[in-house]
Design a protein around this motif. Structure first.
Motif, PDB file in Angstrom:
ATOM      1  N   PHE A   1       0.817  -1.207   0.000  1.00 44.54           N
ATOM      2  CA  PHE A   1       0.000   0.000   0.000  1.00 44.54           C
ATOM      3  C   PHE A   1       0.855   1.263   0.000  1.00 44.54           C
ATOM      4  O   PHE A   1       0.405   2.315  -0.457  1.00 44.54           O
ATOM      5  N   CYS A   2       2.055   1.153   0.531  1.00 44.28           N
ATOM      6  CA  CYS A   2       2.964   2.310   0.480  1.00 44.28           C
ATOM      7  C   CYS A   2       3.383   2.638  -0.961  1.00 44.28           C
ATOM      8  O   CYS A   2       3.880   3.743  -1.231  1.00 44.28           O
ATOM      9  N   LEU A   3       3.187   1.672  -1.869  1.00 44.74           N
ATOM     10  CA  LEU A   3       3.523   1.922  -3.270  1.00 44.74           C
ATOM     11  C   LEU A   3       2.521   2.867  -3.936  1.00 44.74           C
ATOM     12  O   LEU A   3       2.840   3.508  -4.943  1.00 44.74           O
ATOM     13  N   ILE A   4       1.290   2.936  -3.386  1.00 51.30           N
ATOM     14  CA  ILE A   4       0.265   3.762  -4.028  1.00 51.30           C
ATOM     15  C   ILE A   4       0.662   5.232  -4.044  1.00 51.30           C
ATOM     16  O   ILE A   4       0.682   5.870  -5.123  1.00 51.30           O
TER      17      ILE A   4
ATOM     18  N   TRP B   1       3.380   9.863  -6.906  1.00 52.11           N
ATOM     19  CA  TRP B   1       4.506  10.815  -6.910  1.00 52.11           C
ATOM     20  C   TRP B   1       5.345  10.655  -8.182  1.00 52.11           C
ATOM     21  O   TRP B   1       5.869  11.633  -8.714  1.00 52.11           O
ATOM     22  N   LEU B   2       5.446   9.415  -8.661  1.00 53.75           N
ATOM     23  CA  LEU B   2       6.198   9.151  -9.893  1.00 53.75           C
ATOM     24  C   LEU B   2       5.365   9.394 -11.142  1.00 53.75           C
ATOM     25  O   LEU B   2       5.824   9.127 -12.266  1.00 53.75           O
ATOM     26  N   GLU B   3       4.122   9.881 -10.936  1.00 51.65           N
ATOM     27  CA  GLU B   3       3.200  10.158 -12.030  1.00 51.65           C
ATOM     28  C   GLU B   3       2.885   8.902 -12.838  1.00 51.65           C
ATOM     29  O   GLU B   3       2.865   8.907 -14.067  1.00 51.65           O
ATOM     30  N   LEU B   4       2.650   7.815 -12.112  1.00 52.22           N
ATOM     31  CA  LEU B   4       2.263   6.538 -12.729  1.00 52.22           C
ATOM     32  C   LEU B   4       0.961   6.028 -12.099  1.00 52.22           C
ATOM     33  O   LEU B   4       0.860   4.883 -11.652  1.00 52.22           O
TER      34      LEU B   4
END
Length: 357
Positions: A206-209, A214-217
């Protein structure tokens, strides 16, 4: 831990005032004694207490998980919540079975209640398998249809709380397991270890969301939750399979592992070494915490014991020898002069001249 000061019964206290400040409390050391009293937090000392802790934590995390899953839309959290609520229901039965397992046999259950432990552990394993299969199917459908969005903030908060709570519960039960030697607590340790790993994986995923945003993906974020559920089920499916398989084999009366059988066999052979034994058959099953041992001692047909008391003494020696390596065991010793009574049941059935006919 709290430190309290206790006063002796003959203490003398006087108050002196210097006129400028508040009163000083002066204690005469010759008449006053200070005794530190240490209070420790109550410790869980029984199997029932350990199982009660497991049930309480499962209920708390289950309710929290279902609420957060409803608000956040996360199937991974829904899976965790359903697992914990279901586990709580089984835990209530587990506490009852733990009490039964310590009771003597009865007219209704003449061989005791050991098989109830295996039944409960089989139920736990199959329950986890069922929930996992449903979650896996739902996640595969979600992956094939574009994924699903979740509220990352709530999901991360829940995952952090769940990881901490599950880890603390697993470590507590692990310490208790070493002292209690309970198969029910052992099964709970395995389940909470898996729960800890799952919650930690959920937290990291969930920390990847926010990272992807932030990486605009952002187009990849809907796939995180269903992909996470799929990976969790695939990686952790071995634990419930092993728990259920072992319990089912116990219910089917499969002989225990070699590590259990060999010490018992050795002790029985040593206990009957003083008899002229022609054949020795040692059979055992191990449902739950109880080891049932059946010993057939085949003696020469012309052997005459001094008395029945002499044979009872051998039975007592065999029972004590087995309990030296298997503390909770039930041992039956049968003496016979006819090897047919001790031999395994043949595949084609007993011949016509066998004593069974």
């Amino acid at each position: 831990m709290t430190l309290l000061m206790t006063l002796s019964r003959d203490s003398t206290v006087s108050t002196l005032t210097d006129g400028a400040g508040p009163a000083d409390l002066t204690l005469y050391p010759t008449l006053y004694s200070v005794t530190p009293v240490r209070y420790h937090a109550p410790m869980i000392k029984t199997e029932r207490g350990a199982l009660g802790l497991s049930a309480a934590m499962a209920l708390a995390l289950g309710v929290l998980g279902l609420v957060i899953a409803f608000v956040s839309g996360s199937q991974a959290i829904m899976l965790d919540g359903l697992f914990n609520v279901s586990y709580f229901v089984i835990a209530l039965a587990t506490v009852r079975v733990a009490r039964l397992a310590e009771m003597p046999d009865s007219g209704t259950f003449p061989f005791g209640y050991g098989y109830f432990e295996s039944l409960i552990n089989a139920g736990k394993g199959l329950l986890i398998l069922g929930i996992s299969a449903l979650a896996l199917g739902d996640s595969l459908i979600a992956l094939a249809t574009g994924g699903r969005e979740v509220a990352a903030g709530l999901a991360i908060t829940y995952a952090a709380i769940a990881t901490t709570a599950c880890g603390a519960t697993a470590m507590t039960l692990r310490r208790l397991e070493k002292r209690l030697a309970s198969p029910l607590v052992t099964a709970d340790v395995g389940n909470w270890a898996v729960n800890t790993a799952v919650s930690a994986a959920v937290l990291l995923a969930f920390c990847l969301i926010p990272l992807l945003h932030w990486l605009e993906l952002p187009r990849f974020t809907p796939y995180i939750d269903p992909l996470l559920v799929t990976l969790i089920v695939i990686l952790c499916i071995g634990v419930p399979v092993r728990i259920a398989a072992r319990a089912i084999m116990e219910l089917l009366n499969r002989s225990p592992a070699e590590a259990v059988r060999q010490p018992v066999q050795t002790q029985v052979e040593a206990a009957v070494a003083g008899l002229p034994v022609d054949e020795l058959h040692v059979r055992m099953v191990h449902p739950g915490r109880t080891l049932y041992v059946l010993v057939h001692v085949v003696l020469p047909a012309d052997y005459r014991p001094d008395s029945l008391a002499a044979l009872d003494a051998v039975r007592r020696d065999v029972s004590q020898a087995v309990r030296s390596v298997a503390r909770k065991s039930i041992v039956d010793v049968v003496f016979t002069g006819d090897a047919a009574w001790a031999q395994p049941w043949p595949p084609g059935g007993w011949p016509a001249d066998h004593p069974e006919h």
